[in-house]
Structures are given as C-alpha cells and as structure tokens.
Design a protein around this motif. Structure first.
Motif, short mmCIF file in Angstrom:
data_model
loop_
_atom_site.label_atom_id
_atom_site.label_comp_id
_atom_site.label_asym_id
_atom_site.label_seq_id
_atom_site.Cartn_x
_atom_site.Cartn_y
_atom_site.Cartn_z
N LYS A 119 37.13 25.57 44.46
CA LYS A 119 37.54 26.63 43.53
C LYS A 119 37.44 28.02 44.14
O LYS A 119 38.17 28.93 43.73
CB LYS A 119 36.70 26.55 42.25
CG LYS A 119 37.03 25.34 41.39
CD LYS A 119 36.25 25.34 40.10
CE LYS A 119 36.64 24.13 39.26
NZ LYS A 119 35.95 24.12 37.96
N VAL A 120 36.51 28.19 45.07
CA VAL A 120 36.34 29.49 45.74
C VAL A 120 36.30 29.22 47.25
O VAL A 120 35.23 29.23 47.87
CB VAL A 120 35.05 30.21 45.26
CG1 VAL A 120 34.99 31.62 45.86
CG2 VAL A 120 34.96 30.27 43.75
N GLU A 169 36.95 36.93 38.87
CA GLU A 169 37.09 35.52 38.49
C GLU A 169 36.26 34.62 39.40
O GLU A 169 35.61 33.67 38.93
CB GLU A 169 38.57 35.10 38.54
CG GLU A 169 38.82 33.65 38.17
CD GLU A 169 38.38 33.27 36.75
OE1 GLU A 169 38.09 32.08 36.52
OE2 GLU A 169 38.31 34.16 35.88
N GLU A 170 36.24 34.91 40.69
CA GLU A 170 35.44 34.11 41.63
C GLU A 170 33.94 34.28 41.35
O GLU A 170 33.19 33.31 41.44
CB GLU A 170 35.77 34.50 43.07
CG GLU A 170 37.15 34.03 43.50
CD GLU A 170 37.62 34.65 44.80
OE1 GLU A 170 38.42 33.99 45.50
OE2 GLU A 170 37.20 35.78 45.12
N GLU A 171 33.55 35.48 40.98
CA GLU A 171 32.14 35.70 40.61
C GLU A 171 31.77 34.87 39.39
O GLU A 171 30.70 34.27 39.35
CB GLU A 171 31.89 37.18 40.31
CG GLU A 171 31.83 38.06 41.52
CD GLU A 171 31.49 39.50 41.18
OE1 GLU A 171 30.72 39.74 40.23
OE2 GLU A 171 31.98 40.40 41.90
N LEU A 191 34.81 39.11 46.82
CA LEU A 191 34.94 38.21 45.68
C LEU A 191 35.65 38.93 44.54
O LEU A 191 35.35 40.09 44.27
CB LEU A 191 33.56 37.75 45.17
CG LEU A 191 32.75 36.81 46.02
CD1 LEU A 191 31.38 36.56 45.38
CD2 LEU A 191 33.47 35.48 46.23
#
Length: 190
Positions: free
Chosen positions: A117-118, A18-20, A15
C-alpha cells in the motif's frame, strides 16, 4: 508516538497525508517497563520495533551463561531479530528495555500488505538497513583494530548522552570487556 516514526520516515522518503494515514493503521504502539522483555530467546520474532523513547538492548547468553550485549537501540532506531523474523525459527537472542521504552511496532503478518500500500517504505527500510549495516561494520572494525580503552573513549565521544544513560555493566558487555576494566578506564584522568 506515530509522529516520531513519521518524522523519521520523512527524513528518507516523502509521505502524503493518505500514506501517513495508512501507516498509522498498520503500526501499533507498545510500552515496556525497565528490564521488561520484548522478545525472549526461544520465541519466534514476529515484530519490528522502532524506538520512540527509551533504550533497548539485544543480547544472548554465551557458553558460560553470561549475558553478551550484541546491540543497543536508542530513539530513532529500528531493532528486530532479522534471522528469526524472516525464517520463522526461534530466536537465539533476547530483546529487553534498558529503561522505560515506547516503541512503534510492525507485525510480520502485516508488513507485506503495508509495503504494497505504501511502496516507498521499501526504499525507507532499505536506507535504514544500509545505515545499520554500515554501523555494524564500523563496530567490527573498532573491535578488531582499537584497544579496549580506545573503543570506550571513541564510543563515549561519539555517544556521550548514551554513555550516561546505560548501566556500566551493559556498556562493558557491548564493548567487549568487564565492568571492572571499564571502571578503571573511566577513573583515569584524560
């Protein structure tokens, strides 16, 4: 709390920072007291639960009105009633904290948005579900091919800390026998 979930996810997929951050925006933290229900049979299950601390149990009532433990979820495990979650139909099972529990929660109404989004979370959830399914198949194998005593001995050897944390009557229900039988097995000398 979210750090435990993020650490778990990173065991399967990387991750970015930003993904976190996105994940943290979509995941809520909930706390439950011992014996508190997260889901009651008859309700629609609209959440997936990741256990950060504590133990949860999924159970139903059999034809005699006796609780039958179907599944336990300990730290690092996900649990939900997938049938109800995916169909929108009332659940036939209940989900309850065996001990005080802290869980990360993803709401069904936000899950698709989060996955868009992820996208790598799709791979994460697939891998987690594959492992859970394999464990379920192994449990079925043990139920059909091991004696009751052997099921307990195998379970106790595989999950010694868990056996100490769960009340004997719940463990007996999960393994498919009475608490009295479990007492006799535990009393036997190795």
């Amino acid at each position: 709390m979210s750090q435990k979930l993020i650490a778990h996810i990173k065991r399967f997929v990387p991750l970015t920072d930003e993904e976190e951050k996105i994940l943290k925006d979509y995941v809520q933290t909930e706390k439950y007291g011992k014996k508190e229900h997260l889901l009651d049979a008859g309700e629609v299950c609209s959440k997936k639960y990741f256990v950060a601390n504590g133990i949860l149990r999924m159970y139903n009532l059999n034809e005699k009105g006796v609780e039958q433990v179907i599944h336990f979820a300990i730290e690092g495990w996900w649990v939900t009633d997938y049938f109800s979650y995916n169909s929108g139909k009332p659940s036939k099972v209940s989900l309850q904290a065996v001990e005080e529990a802290e869980v990360a929660v993803i709401d069904a109404s936000l899950e698709n948005e989060l996955l868009a989004k992820v996208p790598k979370l799709e791979s994460y959830f697939r891998q987690v579900l594959e492992r859970a399914y394999a464990a379920s198949l192994m449990r079925t194998h043990y139920m059909f091919n091991f004696s009751a005593e052997d099921r307990y001995r195998h379970f106790a050897a595989t999950y010694p800390d868990f056996v100490q944390r769960v009340p004997q009557y719940l463990l007996a229900s999960y393994l498919g026998f009475t608490p009295e039988f479990l007492s006799k097995v535990r009393a036997k000398k190795e």
